[in-house]
Design a protein around this motif. Structure first.
Motif, PDB file in Angstrom:
ATOM      1  N   TYR A  63     157.368 -16.264  94.804  1.00  0.00           N
ATOM      2  CA  TYR A  63     156.148 -15.945  95.525  1.00  0.00           C
ATOM      3  C   TYR A  63     154.968 -15.921  94.552  1.00  0.00           C
ATOM      4  CZ  TYR A  63     159.454 -14.213  99.047  1.00  0.00           C
ATOM      5  OH  TYR A  63     160.477 -14.091  99.952  1.00  0.00           O
ATOM      6  N   ASP A  64     153.744 -15.946  95.107  1.00  0.00           N
ATOM      7  CA  ASP A  64     152.594 -15.768  94.228  1.00  0.00           C
ATOM      8  C   ASP A  64     152.508 -14.301  93.828  1.00  0.00           C
ATOM      9  OD1 ASP A  64     151.034 -14.224  96.176  1.00  0.00           O
ATOM     10  OD2 ASP A  64     150.747 -16.131  97.217  1.00  0.00           O
ATOM     11  N   THR A  65     151.643 -14.020  92.860  1.00  0.00           N
ATOM     12  CA  THR A  65     151.583 -12.689  92.267  1.00  0.00           C
ATOM     13  C   THR A  65     151.288 -11.608  93.301  1.00  0.00           C
ATOM     14  OG1 THR A  65     150.869 -13.578  90.143  1.00  0.00           O
ATOM     15  CG2 THR A  65     150.412 -11.247  90.565  1.00  0.00           C
ATOM     16  N   GLY A  66     150.305 -11.856  94.167  1.00  0.00           N
ATOM     17  CA  GLY A  66     149.921 -10.853  95.149  1.00  0.00           C
ATOM     18  C   GLY A  66     151.043 -10.501  96.099  1.00  0.00           C
ATOM     19  N   LEU A  67     151.767 -11.507  96.587  1.00  0.00           N
ATOM     20  CA  LEU A  67     152.858 -11.256  97.524  1.00  0.00           C
ATOM     21  C   LEU A  67     154.023 -10.556  96.824  1.00  0.00           C
ATOM     22  CD1 LEU A  67     153.993 -11.507 100.337  1.00  0.00           C
ATOM     23  CD2 LEU A  67     154.752 -13.833  99.792  1.00  0.00           C
TER      24      LEU A  67
END
Length: 429
Positions: free
Chosen positions: A285-289
């Motif tokens: 996943y990307d960092t935020g997720l």
């Protein structure tokens, strides 16, 4: 407000202790990775901490009986600061495990002494207020300590020196306190037969939660670094997991007071297992997720401990809360020793997301055992239950003194404890 002012010095000392502890606990795995330590050696840090913490809960009361509260607190807080500086000077995995055990011992003892003073100032009417204020301050201090890592580079010496200074500052409020010396410290006692008779699910679940929470609390930062997160992102991730775990206890506690607590525990465990499995299988996943999912994961796993304690208390005899909570504490601590070792070994052999395979296995085992127990014992009526009390089960383990602050502790229990202390301290003829 008069209650707060009367214990302000003690709360300040506790806040400084937890501030340094939050920084200390997150700094070591991050710096250890930078030094090339293996996942297995970092897992040993968590096991060493838990072992030292449990030893502190058992042994520090004996030390206090010999030299007193203030001297013992001074020694323990000083040693905690020294161990942090030695971590910087002795950059070796084996040395760090030994030092982490010593810091766990010191932290347990120092926390017990602060809580003992708070217990001395609390009355039956104010104990619940003091417990709530103490819990909130410790939660905030631990979170701020972790977030300090976002302010600089953990590869230097700054945070080691800063943490040691904060440990030293924690000495001042207690050393300058004019409060009377409190009663002798409470020792944790494990009566496994009594605990199993009262609630088998509490014994099994608290051990499995210890495995899960110990693994994540020790290696969550390692997981974040292995998948490419920055240090600031890791600090935010671990802090959010702690905060959400504290906040979500309120609605979970409300529901568990009205439904079968085992159903609530199974539901929360299912959510934790689902989120953990997602992080394990689909970790790109990307960092935020990723941060959001890990924070949600922390919200579920850190809300299980108080549900289990409440369920055990529901089935315990009146006046047995201290025995129940103290025994569960030791079982929980045993789990926190095993969890980091199992997760670290699997992460080393496979990949970083294997951390959540270990937690998912613990949660699945808990779910299956709880479902089986629901077929063996009927649920209690709402009016037969004890009140749910939020407890932060990370940052540090609870101590036997924490149970005395808990508003569920019966006044007769406190009087019985006082009678036991009089017998122990009375000179023989």
């Amino acid at each position: 407000m008069s209650t707060v002012f009367s214990i302000a010095a003690l709360l300040t000392g506790s806040a400084l202790l937890l501030l340094a502890g939050g920084l200390h606990g997150l700094l070591l795995p991050v710096r250890g990775l930078a030094e090339g330590f293996s996942d297995s050696s970092l897992g040993l840090l968590g096991a060493g901490w838990a072992l030292g913490y449990m030893a502190g809960c058992l042994c520090v009361p004996l030390i206090v009986q010999r030299v007193g509260h203030i001297r013992t607190f001074g020694v323990l807080a000083s040693l905690a600061g020294i161990t942090l500086l030695l971590n910087l000077l002795l950059l070796h995995p084996f040395t760090w495990v030994l030092l982490r055990s010593l810091s766990g011992f010191c932290f347990a003892g120092a926390a017990m002494i602060v809580e003992s003073w708070l217990n001395e100032r609390a009355t039956n009417e104010t104990r619940g207020k003091i417990f709530g204020i103490y819990t909130m301050i410790n939660l905030g201090a631990t979170t701020i300590g972790q977030m300090l890592l976002t302010l600089g580079d953990p590869n230097g010496y700054l945070f080691f020196v800063l943490g040691s200074i904060i440990y030293s500052l924690a000495l001042l409020p207690t050393a300058l306190s004019t409060a009377m010396t409190p009663a002798p410290l409470t020792q944790a006692r494990l009566d496994l037969k009594l605990l199993w008779k009262n609630s088998p699910i509490a014994v099994v679940a608290i051990f499995l939660v210890g495995i899960s929470n110990g693994a994540f609390g020790t290696l969550g930062a390692v997981y974040g670094r292995r998948i490419g997160l920055e240090v600031s992102d890791i600090a935010i991730m671990m802090s959010l997991a702690l905060l959400i775990g504290a906040i979500i206890q309120i609605p979970i506690g409300y529901v568990s007071d009205r439904l079968d607590r085992r159903i609530v525990l199974v539901s929360v465990a299912l959510m934790a297992m689902g989120i953990g499995t997602s992080l394990s299988l689909f970790g790109d996943y990307d960092t935020g997720l990723t941060i959001a999912l890990v924070a949600a994961f922390g919200g579920t796993i850190y809300s299980m401990y108080p549900v289990i304690v409440a369920h055990a208390s529901d089935h315990a005899d009146p006046g047995d809360f201290l025995k129940t909570s103290g025994g569960l504490l030791l079982i929980f601590g045993t789990g926190t020793m095993i969890g980091p070792l199992a997760a670290a070994g699997l992460m080393t052999a496979t990949y970083p997301g294997a951390l959540f395979q270990v937690t998912a296995a613990a949660h699945l085992s808990m779910i299956l055992f709880a479902i089986w127990r629901m077929t063996q014992r009927a649920t209690l009526d709402t009016d037969e239950k004890t009140d749910f009390v939020p407890v932060v089960s990370t940052g540090r383990l609870s101590t036997p003194e924490t149970s005395l602050l808990d508003p569920r502790t019966d006044q007769d229990e406190l009087e019985d404890r006082a009678d036991e202390e009089d017998l122990e301290t009375k000179p023989s003829n």
